[in-house]
Design a protein around this motif. Sequence first.
Motif, PDB file in Angstrom:
ATOM      1  N   GLN A  44     -21.719  58.775  29.658  1.00 52.02           N
ATOM      2  CA  GLN A  44     -21.575  57.598  28.808  1.00 52.02           C
ATOM      3  C   GLN A  44     -21.433  58.021  27.354  1.00 52.02           C
ATOM      4  O   GLN A  44     -21.828  59.127  26.980  1.00 52.02           O
ATOM      5  CB  GLN A  44     -22.781  56.669  28.957  1.00 52.02           C
ATOM      6  CG  GLN A  44     -24.099  57.329  28.550  1.00 52.02           C
ATOM      7  CD  GLN A  44     -25.258  56.353  28.505  1.00 52.02           C
ATOM      8  OE1 GLN A  44     -25.062  55.148  28.361  1.00 52.02           O
ATOM      9  NE2 GLN A  44     -26.477  56.872  28.622  1.00 52.02           N
ATOM     10  N   ALA A  45     -20.871  57.125  26.557  1.00 50.05           N
ATOM     11  CA  ALA A  45     -20.728  57.374  25.122  1.00 50.05           C
ATOM     12  C   ALA A  45     -20.859  56.060  24.374  1.00 50.05           C
ATOM     13  O   ALA A  45     -19.904  55.576  23.766  1.00 50.05           O
ATOM     14  CB  ALA A  45     -19.400  58.046  24.823  1.00 50.05           C
ATOM     15  N   PRO A  46     -22.042  55.448  24.406  1.00 53.03           N
ATOM     16  CA  PRO A  46     -22.209  54.176  23.711  1.00 53.03           C
ATOM     17  C   PRO A  46     -21.959  54.314  22.217  1.00 53.03           C
ATOM     18  O   PRO A  46     -22.331  55.305  21.605  1.00 53.03           O
ATOM     19  CB  PRO A  46     -23.671  53.809  23.999  1.00 53.03           C
ATOM     20  CG  PRO A  46     -24.334  55.103  24.362  1.00 53.03           C
ATOM     21  CD  PRO A  46     -23.288  55.916  25.035  1.00 53.03           C
ATOM     22  N   ASN A  47     -21.280  53.306  21.655  1.00 54.10           N
ATOM     23  CA  ASN A  47     -20.994  53.217  20.220  1.00 54.10           C
ATOM     24  C   ASN A  47     -19.991  54.259  19.717  1.00 54.10           C
ATOM     25  O   ASN A  47     -19.872  54.458  18.508  1.00 54.10           O
ATOM     26  CB  ASN A  47     -22.287  53.328  19.395  1.00 54.10           C
ATOM     27  CG  ASN A  47     -23.352  52.344  19.846  1.00 54.10           C
ATOM     28  OD1 ASN A  47     -23.065  51.172  20.047  1.00 54.10           O
ATOM     29  ND2 ASN A  47     -24.576  52.831  20.019  1.00 54.10           N
ATOM     30  N   LEU A  48     -19.272  54.900  20.617  1.00 59.26           N
ATOM     31  CA  LEU A  48     -18.269  55.873  20.197  1.00 59.26           C
ATOM     32  C   LEU A  48     -17.157  55.161  19.428  1.00 59.26           C
ATOM     33  O   LEU A  48     -16.523  54.248  19.958  1.00 59.26           O
ATOM     34  CB  LEU A  48     -17.679  56.583  21.418  1.00 59.26           C
ATOM     35  CG  LEU A  48     -16.524  57.561  21.161  1.00 59.26           C
ATOM     36  CD1 LEU A  48     -16.990  58.722  20.291  1.00 59.26           C
ATOM     37  CD2 LEU A  48     -15.967  58.083  22.495  1.00 59.26           C
ATOM     38  N   PRO A  49     -16.893  55.557  18.167  1.00 57.99           N
ATOM     39  CA  PRO A  49     -15.842  54.894  17.380  1.00 57.99           C
ATOM     40  C   PRO A  49     -14.477  55.005  18.052  1.00 57.99           C
ATOM     41  O   PRO A  49     -14.155  56.020  18.682  1.00 57.99           O
ATOM     42  CB  PRO A  49     -15.875  55.662  16.055  1.00 57.99           C
ATOM     43  CG  PRO A  49     -17.267  56.202  15.967  1.00 57.99           C
ATOM     44  CD  PRO A  49     -17.636  56.546  17.381  1.00 57.99           C
ATOM     45  N   LEU A  50     -13.660  53.965  17.895  1.00 56.96           N
ATOM     46  CA  LEU A  50     -12.371  53.890  18.579  1.00 56.96           C
ATOM     47  C   LEU A  50     -11.450  55.038  18.200  1.00 56.96           C
ATOM     48  O   LEU A  50     -10.802  55.644  19.069  1.00 56.96           O
ATOM     49  CB  LEU A  50     -11.700  52.550  18.253  1.00 56.96           C
ATOM     50  CG  LEU A  50     -10.361  52.282  18.952  1.00 56.96           C
ATOM     51  CD1 LEU A  50     -10.544  52.272  20.466  1.00 56.96           C
ATOM     52  CD2 LEU A  50      -9.780  50.944  18.488  1.00 56.96           C
ATOM     53  N   VAL A  68     -24.675  59.856  22.775  1.00 56.99           N
ATOM     54  CA  VAL A  68     -25.167  58.586  22.256  1.00 56.99           C
ATOM     55  C   VAL A  68     -24.925  58.516  20.747  1.00 56.99           C
ATOM     56  O   VAL A  68     -25.564  59.234  19.971  1.00 56.99           O
ATOM     57  CB  VAL A  68     -26.661  58.402  22.565  1.00 56.99           C
ATOM     58  CG1 VAL A  68     -27.141  57.040  22.078  1.00 56.99           C
ATOM     59  CG2 VAL A  68     -26.916  58.557  24.065  1.00 56.99           C
ATOM     60  N   TYR A  69     -24.034  57.634  20.332  1.00 61.03           N
ATOM     61  CA  TYR A  69     -23.680  57.492  18.927  1.00 61.03           C
ATOM     62  C   TYR A  69     -24.516  56.395  18.275  1.00 61.03           C
ATOM     63  O   TYR A  69     -24.919  55.436  18.932  1.00 61.03           O
ATOM     64  CB  TYR A  69     -22.186  57.173  18.790  1.00 61.03           C
ATOM     65  CG  TYR A  69     -21.298  58.342  19.117  1.00 61.03           C
ATOM     66  CD1 TYR A  69     -20.691  59.080  18.111  1.00 61.03           C
ATOM     67  CD2 TYR A  69     -21.088  58.742  20.434  1.00 61.03           C
ATOM     68  CE1 TYR A  69     -19.887  60.170  18.405  1.00 61.03           C
ATOM     69  CE2 TYR A  69     -20.295  59.830  20.735  1.00 61.03           C
ATOM     70  CZ  TYR A  69     -19.700  60.544  19.721  1.00 61.03           C
ATOM     71  OH  TYR A  69     -18.919  61.634  20.022  1.00 61.03           O
ATOM     72  N   PRO A  70     -24.766  56.511  16.967  1.00 62.62           N
ATOM     73  CA  PRO A  70     -25.580  55.498  16.285  1.00 62.62           C
ATOM     74  C   PRO A  70     -24.911  54.132  16.305  1.00 62.62           C
ATOM     75  O   PRO A  70     -23.697  54.021  16.114  1.00 62.62           O
ATOM     76  CB  PRO A  70     -25.715  56.045  14.856  1.00 62.62           C
ATOM     77  CG  PRO A  70     -24.575  57.011  14.695  1.00 62.62           C
ATOM     78  CD  PRO A  70     -24.350  57.602  16.052  1.00 62.62           C
ATOM     79  N   ALA A  71     -25.710  53.091  16.514  1.00 63.24           N
ATOM     80  CA  ALA A  71     -25.170  51.738  16.640  1.00 63.24           C
ATOM     81  C   ALA A  71     -24.520  51.257  15.357  1.00 63.24           C
ATOM     82  O   ALA A  71     -23.550  50.488  15.382  1.00 63.24           O
ATOM     83  CB  ALA A  71     -26.285  50.774  17.055  1.00 63.24           C
ATOM     84  N   GLU A  72     -25.005  51.746  14.203  1.00 64.40           N
ATOM     85  CA  GLU A  72     -24.452  51.268  12.935  1.00 64.40           C
ATOM     86  C   GLU A  72     -23.115  51.904  12.594  1.00 64.40           C
ATOM     87  O   GLU A  72     -22.442  51.505  11.639  1.00 64.40           O
ATOM     88  CB  GLU A  72     -25.433  51.533  11.789  1.00 64.40           C
ATOM     89  CG  GLU A  72     -25.669  52.997  11.468  1.00 64.40           C
ATOM     90  CD  GLU A  72     -26.763  53.635  12.301  1.00 64.40           C
ATOM     91  OE1 GLU A  72     -27.243  54.726  11.927  1.00 64.40           O
ATOM     92  OE2 GLU A  72     -27.145  53.032  13.329  1.00 64.40           O
ATOM     93  N   GLY A  73     -22.701  52.917  13.359  1.00 64.62           N
ATOM     94  CA  GLY A  73     -21.389  53.531  13.146  1.00 64.62           C
ATOM     95  C   GLY A  73     -21.293  54.410  11.926  1.00 64.62           C
ATOM     96  O   GLY A  73     -20.195  54.758  11.490  1.00 64.62           O
ATOM     97  N   LYS A  74     -22.428  54.801  11.345  1.00 66.31           N
ATOM     98  CA  LYS A  74     -22.418  55.650  10.162  1.00 66.31           C
ATOM     99  C   LYS A  74     -22.995  57.022  10.484  1.00 66.31           C
ATOM    100  O   LYS A  74     -23.888  57.153  11.317  1.00 66.31           O
ATOM    101  CB  LYS A  74     -23.236  55.005   9.039  1.00 66.31           C
ATOM    102  CG  LYS A  74     -22.694  53.670   8.554  1.00 66.31           C
ATOM    103  CD  LYS A  74     -23.590  53.096   7.468  1.00 66.31           C
ATOM    104  CE  LYS A  74     -23.062  51.750   6.974  1.00 66.31           C
ATOM    105  NZ  LYS A  74     -23.939  51.163   5.933  1.00 66.31           N
ATOM    106  N   ASN A  75     -22.474  58.034   9.801  1.00 68.64           N
ATOM    107  CA  ASN A  75     -22.981  59.407   9.957  1.00 68.64           C
ATOM    108  C   ASN A  75     -23.021  59.839  11.423  1.00 68.64           C
ATOM    109  O   ASN A  75     -23.965  60.471  11.872  1.00 68.64           O
ATOM    110  CB  ASN A  75     -24.387  59.523   9.341  1.00 68.64           C
ATOM    111  CG  ASN A  75     -24.399  59.185   7.869  1.00 68.64           C
ATOM    112  OD1 ASN A  75     -23.498  59.575   7.139  1.00 68.64           O
ATOM    113  ND2 ASN A  75     -25.414  58.444   7.447  1.00 68.64           N
ATOM    114  N   TYR A  76     -21.983  59.480  12.160  1.00 69.34           N
ATOM    115  CA  TYR A  76     -21.963  59.800  13.582  1.00 69.34           C
ATOM    116  C   TYR A  76     -21.456  61.204  13.860  1.00 69.34           C
ATOM    117  O   TYR A  76     -21.551  61.704  14.968  1.00 69.34           O
ATOM    118  CB  TYR A  76     -21.133  58.775  14.364  1.00 69.34           C
ATOM    119  CG  TYR A  76     -19.654  58.815  14.076  1.00 69.34           C
ATOM    120  CD1 TYR A  76     -18.816  59.683  14.783  1.00 69.34           C
ATOM    121  CD2 TYR A  76     -19.090  57.977  13.123  1.00 69.34           C
ATOM    122  CE1 TYR A  76     -17.458  59.718  14.526  1.00 69.34           C
ATOM    123  CE2 TYR A  76     -17.727  58.015  12.871  1.00 69.34           C
ATOM    124  CZ  TYR A  76     -16.925  58.877  13.575  1.00 69.34           C
ATOM    125  OH  TYR A  76     -15.578  58.916  13.322  1.00 69.34           O
TER     126      TYR A  76
END
Length: 240
Positions: free
Chosen positions: A125-131, A207-215
Amino acid sequence: MSEPSPKILVAVLAFNEGDKLRQLVMRFPDDRNYEVLFVDDGSSDGTAAFLDKSPFAVIHHTENLGVGAGISSAVKYAREHGHELLVVMAANGKMLPEEIPRLLEPLISNQADYVQGSRYLKGGQAPNLPLFRRFMIKLFTLIVNLFTGIKGTDITCGFRAYRLAILNHPEVDINQDWLGKYEMEYYIHYKVIKLGYRLVEVPVSMVYPAEGKNYSKITPFVGWWSMIRPWIFLILHLKK
């Protein structure tokens, strides 16, 4: 008589990860069958002092040298301490210590020599992965597959494990100056493919940060070039 279990090192590469690193340290199980080594790559956020108080082995770089330098330090430590298997992961909280056994099982059961984690296999899985990052991963993986003839699904996932004996092959030289950053990961991957070692993928989480910053610490252009150029140099025989 059964063969003794291989000695395993898990190398965690850290650079200014702050609270993410502190949370990661607490996730390693007490009943683990491996040693944990943190490679502090010149952090300036208190990481060094924190790790020195942890129960784990630590190597400190006096300045930020890059992922490749971190892997080199880990390999040197592993060889000096008699480890046979190496797991490499980041300290940024995206990779989960509870999934380390997934990477080790194909090595311990002698089904593989090199294990690549994949967020795209069933069970990964890769939740919150930026497009945009998702697009680039897919594109880069497709290009590598075309040039190497393999059918990988996630070439950029840095959660990997392999036999250290691979690095003893006469055609492998990880001490080259140009392998200091992301180049090292893909240099080893290329050599595994071209030298005929057994490579498998296993599902893992990123697992990427939900806020989409500093990922990610991969810088535009420069970071991606350091990932791409090993394939160009090696395929065209510009480097050994």
